[in-house]
Scaffold this motif. Sequence first.
Motif, PDB file in Angstrom:
ATOM      1  N   PRO A 144       2.479 -44.292  22.683  1.00 27.18           N
ATOM      2  CA  PRO A 144       3.827 -44.363  22.098  1.00 27.18           C
ATOM      3  C   PRO A 144       3.772 -44.782  20.629  1.00 27.18           C
ATOM      4  O   PRO A 144       3.044 -45.718  20.275  1.00 27.18           O
ATOM      5  CB  PRO A 144       4.511 -45.447  22.941  1.00 27.18           C
ATOM      6  CG  PRO A 144       3.823 -45.361  24.265  1.00 27.18           C
ATOM      7  CD  PRO A 144       2.386 -45.032  23.951  1.00 27.18           C
ATOM      8  N   GLY A 145       4.502 -44.059  19.820  1.00 24.68           N
ATOM      9  CA  GLY A 145       4.522 -44.369  18.381  1.00 24.68           C
ATOM     10  C   GLY A 145       3.585 -43.502  17.565  1.00 24.68           C
ATOM     11  O   GLY A 145       3.636 -43.522  16.337  1.00 24.68           O
ATOM     12  N   THR A 156      -5.951 -46.949  18.816  1.00 28.54           N
ATOM     13  CA  THR A 156      -6.079 -48.172  19.617  1.00 28.54           C
ATOM     14  C   THR A 156      -5.333 -47.914  20.917  1.00 28.54           C
ATOM     15  O   THR A 156      -4.180 -47.468  20.897  1.00 28.54           O
ATOM     16  CB  THR A 156      -5.394 -49.354  18.890  1.00 28.54           C
ATOM     17  OG1 THR A 156      -5.916 -49.414  17.570  1.00 28.54           O
ATOM     18  CG2 THR A 156      -5.657 -50.664  19.606  1.00 28.54           C
ATOM     19  N   LEU A 157      -5.977 -48.171  22.024  1.00 24.86           N
ATOM     20  CA  LEU A 157      -5.324 -47.891  23.310  1.00 24.86           C
ATOM     21  C   LEU A 157      -4.287 -48.961  23.636  1.00 24.86           C
ATOM     22  O   LEU A 157      -4.472 -50.142  23.354  1.00 24.86           O
ATOM     23  CB  LEU A 157      -6.372 -47.809  24.432  1.00 24.86           C
ATOM     24  CG  LEU A 157      -7.416 -46.721  24.250  1.00 24.86           C
ATOM     25  CD1 LEU A 157      -8.365 -46.686  25.441  1.00 24.86           C
ATOM     26  CD2 LEU A 157      -6.759 -45.362  24.068  1.00 24.86           C
ATOM     27  N   ASP A 158      -3.216 -48.490  24.250  1.00 24.05           N
ATOM     28  CA  ASP A 158      -2.128 -49.348  24.659  1.00 24.05           C
ATOM     29  C   ASP A 158      -2.584 -50.207  25.850  1.00 24.05           C
ATOM     30  O   ASP A 158      -3.430 -49.784  26.624  1.00 24.05           O
ATOM     31  CB  ASP A 158      -1.007 -48.411  25.123  1.00 24.05           C
ATOM     32  CG  ASP A 158       0.345 -48.994  24.931  1.00 24.05           C
ATOM     33  OD1 ASP A 158       0.741 -49.135  23.768  1.00 24.05           O
ATOM     34  OD2 ASP A 158       0.995 -49.299  25.949  1.00 24.05           O
ATOM     35  N   ILE A 162      -5.013 -49.209  29.141  1.00 26.22           N
ATOM     36  CA  ILE A 162      -6.251 -49.925  29.485  1.00 26.22           C
ATOM     37  C   ILE A 162      -6.185 -50.370  30.955  1.00 26.22           C
ATOM     38  O   ILE A 162      -7.136 -50.185  31.713  1.00 26.22           O
ATOM     39  CB  ILE A 162      -6.470 -51.123  28.523  1.00 26.22           C
ATOM     40  CG1 ILE A 162      -6.783 -50.573  27.122  1.00 26.22           C
ATOM     41  CG2 ILE A 162      -7.577 -52.050  29.026  1.00 26.22           C
ATOM     42  CD1 ILE A 162      -6.874 -51.593  26.022  1.00 26.22           C
ATOM     43  N   LYS A 163      -5.041 -50.863  31.349  1.00 27.09           N
ATOM     44  CA  LYS A 163      -4.860 -51.293  32.759  1.00 27.09           C
ATOM     45  C   LYS A 163      -4.972 -50.092  33.711  1.00 27.09           C
ATOM     46  O   LYS A 163      -5.646 -50.166  34.737  1.00 27.09           O
ATOM     47  CB  LYS A 163      -3.497 -51.956  32.942  1.00 27.09           C
ATOM     48  CG  LYS A 163      -3.465 -53.393  32.447  1.00 27.09           C
ATOM     49  CD  LYS A 163      -2.275 -54.128  33.057  1.00 27.09           C
ATOM     50  CE  LYS A 163      -2.104 -55.553  32.630  1.00 27.09           C
ATOM     51  NZ  LYS A 163      -3.063 -56.211  31.801  1.00 27.09           N
ATOM     52  N   ASP A 164      -4.311 -48.975  33.347  1.00 30.45           N
ATOM     53  CA  ASP A 164      -4.373 -47.761  34.189  1.00 30.45           C
ATOM     54  C   ASP A 164      -5.817 -47.300  34.364  1.00 30.45           C
ATOM     55  O   ASP A 164      -6.220 -46.868  35.440  1.00 30.45           O
ATOM     56  CB  ASP A 164      -3.611 -46.601  33.520  1.00 30.45           C
ATOM     57  CG  ASP A 164      -2.106 -46.678  33.762  1.00 30.45           C
ATOM     58  OD1 ASP A 164      -1.669 -47.507  34.579  1.00 30.45           O
ATOM     59  OD2 ASP A 164      -1.371 -45.898  33.119  1.00 30.45           O
ATOM     60  N   PRO A 176     -12.996 -49.601  26.958  1.00 32.41           N
ATOM     61  CA  PRO A 176     -12.941 -49.632  25.488  1.00 32.41           C
ATOM     62  C   PRO A 176     -11.498 -49.734  24.994  1.00 32.41           C
ATOM     63  O   PRO A 176     -10.574 -49.284  25.675  1.00 32.41           O
ATOM     64  CB  PRO A 176     -13.559 -48.298  25.082  1.00 32.41           C
ATOM     65  CG  PRO A 176     -14.359 -47.849  26.249  1.00 32.41           C
ATOM     66  CD  PRO A 176     -13.648 -48.388  27.458  1.00 32.41           C
ATOM     67  N   HIS A 177     -11.310 -50.323  23.834  1.00 36.28           N
ATOM     68  CA  HIS A 177      -9.951 -50.460  23.281  1.00 36.28           C
ATOM     69  C   HIS A 177      -9.647 -49.390  22.243  1.00 36.28           C
ATOM     70  O   HIS A 177      -8.545 -49.318  21.729  1.00 36.28           O
ATOM     71  CB  HIS A 177      -9.777 -51.854  22.667  1.00 36.28           C
ATOM     72  CG  HIS A 177      -9.608 -52.913  23.718  1.00 36.28           C
ATOM     73  ND1 HIS A 177      -8.828 -54.022  23.544  1.00 36.28           N
ATOM     74  CD2 HIS A 177     -10.101 -52.993  24.981  1.00 36.28           C
ATOM     75  CE1 HIS A 177      -8.861 -54.754  24.649  1.00 36.28           C
ATOM     76  NE2 HIS A 177      -9.635 -54.157  25.527  1.00 36.28           N
ATOM     77  N   LEU A 178     -10.654 -48.587  21.939  1.00 40.35           N
ATOM     78  CA  LEU A 178     -10.473 -47.541  20.931  1.00 40.35           C
ATOM     79  C   LEU A 178     -10.886 -46.186  21.502  1.00 40.35           C
ATOM     80  O   LEU A 178     -11.709 -46.113  22.419  1.00 40.35           O
ATOM     81  CB  LEU A 178     -11.355 -47.831  19.709  1.00 40.35           C
ATOM     82  CG  LEU A 178     -11.025 -49.060  18.864  1.00 40.35           C
ATOM     83  CD1 LEU A 178     -12.169 -49.326  17.891  1.00 40.35           C
ATOM     84  CD2 LEU A 178      -9.728 -48.857  18.097  1.00 40.35           C
ATOM     85  N   ALA A 179     -10.307 -45.156  20.956  1.00 41.78           N
ATOM     86  CA  ALA A 179     -10.698 -43.801  21.371  1.00 41.78           C
ATOM     87  C   ALA A 179     -10.485 -42.840  20.212  1.00 41.78           C
ATOM     88  O   ALA A 179      -9.715 -43.117  19.289  1.00 41.78           O
ATOM     89  CB  ALA A 179      -9.865 -43.354  22.565  1.00 41.78           C
TER      90      ALA A 179
END
Length: 260
Positions: A144-145, A156-158, A162-164, A176-179
């Motif tokens: 989103p955004g 940056t992952l939402d 990350i939870k999903d 990972p927090h980035l993609a």
Amino acid sequence: MRVIIEQDYDSMSKKAAGFVAEIVRNKPDCVLGLATGSTPIGLYKELIRMHKEEGLDFARVTTFNLDEYYGLAPAHDQSYHYFMHDNLFNYINVLPAKINVPSGTAPDVNGACAHYEEMIEEAGGIDIQVLGIGGDGHIAFNEPGSSLASRTHLVTLDEGTIKDNARFFEKEEDVPHLAITMGVGTSLEAQKCLVLVNGAKKANIIAEAVEGPITSQITSSALQMHPDTVVIVDEEASTAFKRREFYLHSEKILAELLKK
Ligand code: PGA
């Protein structure tokens, strides 16, 4: 957007495979845009079956995947590179040199993203782009955004994503927090977009994406601007559409027309 409601996951996957196979048969050197996640696994199983039993030929096909976790090497068992080999590429006759997945380890990220866009262009553009949607309505990793005009970029992952996706990893901290992801604008340039959605959990978000306003808060809603998008859902994912009856009616009329 054309909305097709199928009974279950299996028939959704088979219907989707029909669209992809038609393009592969009509244009043997076509360019396929491919997605990861649990949604397209049934589609890939059906394509593998078609390859083995019906001789569906991928020898001249080029593929581009939507995204890759940043920081995971291709050999990592949670990388999308690994996923695609494990769920499709190892079982069909696509040539390794014609497989493209964004690099999760490129030191020059911006250069690698620009190069990915160039390669898609050099290949002649994507003939059909397979897409799933996230719980937040994202396509690829365009959270989103994200700009609806975005091209391949680092994201940056939402937290929700990350939870999903934690279900695929040993623990949530490993996600990972980035993609690197193709942009919304990249997908909008595909000749055809094929969106697959199954399960009750996604009924509300796909209804918003198809029937709600176009907004960068639900990046899949940008597909309303695409001239040839087909959305295939299973029964469970179809319950929140306001125009559900119309979609069923429209497909029935179309099927009758094609029979003539
Ligand atoms: P899923 O993921 O197919 O595993 O639900 C879809 C997505 O996040 O794009």
